[in-house]
Structure formats: structure tokens, C-alpha cells
Scaffold this motif. Sequence first.
Motif, PDB file in Angstrom:
ATOM      1  N   PRO A  42       0.806  -1.222   0.000  1.00  0.00           N
ATOM      2  CA  PRO A  42       0.000   0.000   0.000  1.00  0.00           C
ATOM      3  C   PRO A  42       0.841   1.276   0.000  1.00  0.00           C
ATOM      4  O   PRO A  42       0.373   2.327  -0.411  1.00  0.00           O
ATOM      5  N   PRO A  48      -4.115   4.152  -1.446  1.00  0.00           N
ATOM      6  CA  PRO A  48      -4.142   2.860  -0.761  1.00  0.00           C
ATOM      7  C   PRO A  48      -5.496   2.586  -0.097  1.00  0.00           C
ATOM      8  O   PRO A  48      -6.189   3.527   0.305  1.00  0.00           O
ATOM      9  N   TRP A  52      -5.938  -3.510   4.907  1.00  0.00           N
ATOM     10  CA  TRP A  52      -4.936  -4.253   4.143  1.00  0.00           C
ATOM     11  C   TRP A  52      -4.539  -5.462   4.970  1.00  0.00           C
ATOM     12  O   TRP A  52      -3.993  -5.321   6.060  1.00  0.00           O
ATOM     13  N   ASP A  60      -1.188  -8.671  -4.116  1.00  0.00           N
ATOM     14  CA  ASP A  60      -0.488  -7.533  -4.703  1.00  0.00           C
ATOM     15  C   ASP A  60       0.930  -7.915  -5.110  1.00  0.00           C
ATOM     16  O   ASP A  60       1.420  -7.493  -6.149  1.00  0.00           O
TER      17      ASP A  60
END
Length: 72
Positions: A42, A48, A52, A60
Amino acid sequence: MRHKLLRLGLGIAVGLLLKAALDARRSRLSPPQPEQIRDAGPDAMDEPPETWDRVDEQGDESFPASDPPANY
């Protein structure tokens, strides 16, 4: 009429062959540059997400691979 169509077809064929030859020559002279891919995580994102987690991180990090992480 038939001769005009024949000439038109030959003109198109010659044009396509010429374009292919020029494209091949151009690609030999200047190879394509690799695309810029951002770092994973992020911190490297412009916007972002608010949350997360571990799965987000692994997904990712696997980009641009087509398969999701094994624990998804």
C-alpha cells in the motif's frame, strides 16, 4: 471494372506488405521498453485501501501473474 478491383486488391496487398516490413525494421532498431510496474504494497499506491491484510499483500505481490495466492 474487374481490372480496377484487381488493381485495388494488389495495392492493398502491397501496402500491407510494406507496413509489415517497416514495422519489423522499426522493432529491430528500437526494442520495446519494459513497462513501469509499481512496487508491491500500500505504500507504493496512489490511493491505498483503508484495510490491508495478508491476502491483499500476497495478491499484490503476485501481480502481474494471473493466478491468485494459494491461500485465497
